[in-house]
Design an enzyme around this catalytic site. Sequence first.
Site, mmCIF file in Angstrom:
data_model
loop_
_atom_site.group_PDB
_atom_site.id
_atom_site.type_symbol
_atom_site.label_atom_id
_atom_site.label_comp_id
_atom_site.label_asym_id
_atom_site.label_seq_id
_atom_site.Cartn_x
_atom_site.Cartn_y
_atom_site.Cartn_z
ATOM 1 N N GLY A 11 1.048 -1.052 0.152
ATOM 2 C CA GLY A 11 0.214 0.106 0.200
ATOM 3 C C GLY A 11 1.016 0.986 -0.007
ATOM 4 O O GLY A 11 1.769 1.424 -0.835
ATOM 5 N N CYS A 12 0.246 2.309 0.427
ATOM 6 C CA CYS A 12 1.451 3.572 1.056
ATOM 7 C C CYS A 12 2.595 3.236 0.855
ATOM 8 O O CYS A 12 2.716 2.835 2.403
ATOM 9 C CB CYS A 12 0.426 4.676 0.950
ATOM 10 S SG CYS A 12 1.159 5.996 1.611
#
Length: 176
Positions: A11-12
């Site tokens: 993810g981020c």
Amino acid sequence: MANETAVLGGGCFWCVEAVYQEIKGVTHVESGYTGGQVVNPTYDQVCSGTTGHAEVVVVTFDNEVISYRALLEIFFTIHDPTTLNRQGNDIGTQYRSVIYYQSPEQQETAKHVLAAMACVWDAPIVTQLMPAEIYYKAEDYHQNYFRQHPLQGYCAFVVAPKVAKLRKTFMDKVKT
């Protein structure tokens, strides 16, 4: 000290970076991009989803203090490896769950951890296991993002809970 690197996308990269900065034996964490076809991509290009890159962190660690296996166990605890190209509201191939192994030993370890984690999650794990590719460091303003902006909305509501979960679940592995 026996330094090794792990390259992980969950993810981020702000979330993943913040978590690994807390771990004993981790000597450096850097956010960047890998797995795409554009040379030296920018954040805006990667966010467009057209470059093929994933947001990743390069974790440099002392494998005499923490093992690659332990880093992967943390990885599978702090993100959802069952959602394809998505972590929460972050959607796109740049947010895919991926492990870029640096050696045949890392590949084997990752295969074993993936198999073990398949029993933990209710849905199938979609984490990709890929050989290391060309890596590009993200822009300077992305480095140490959570530490510099802990009260920013995304950090407070998305990153901070992941760091809190790490501290609760892996107390023995967190720096004091």
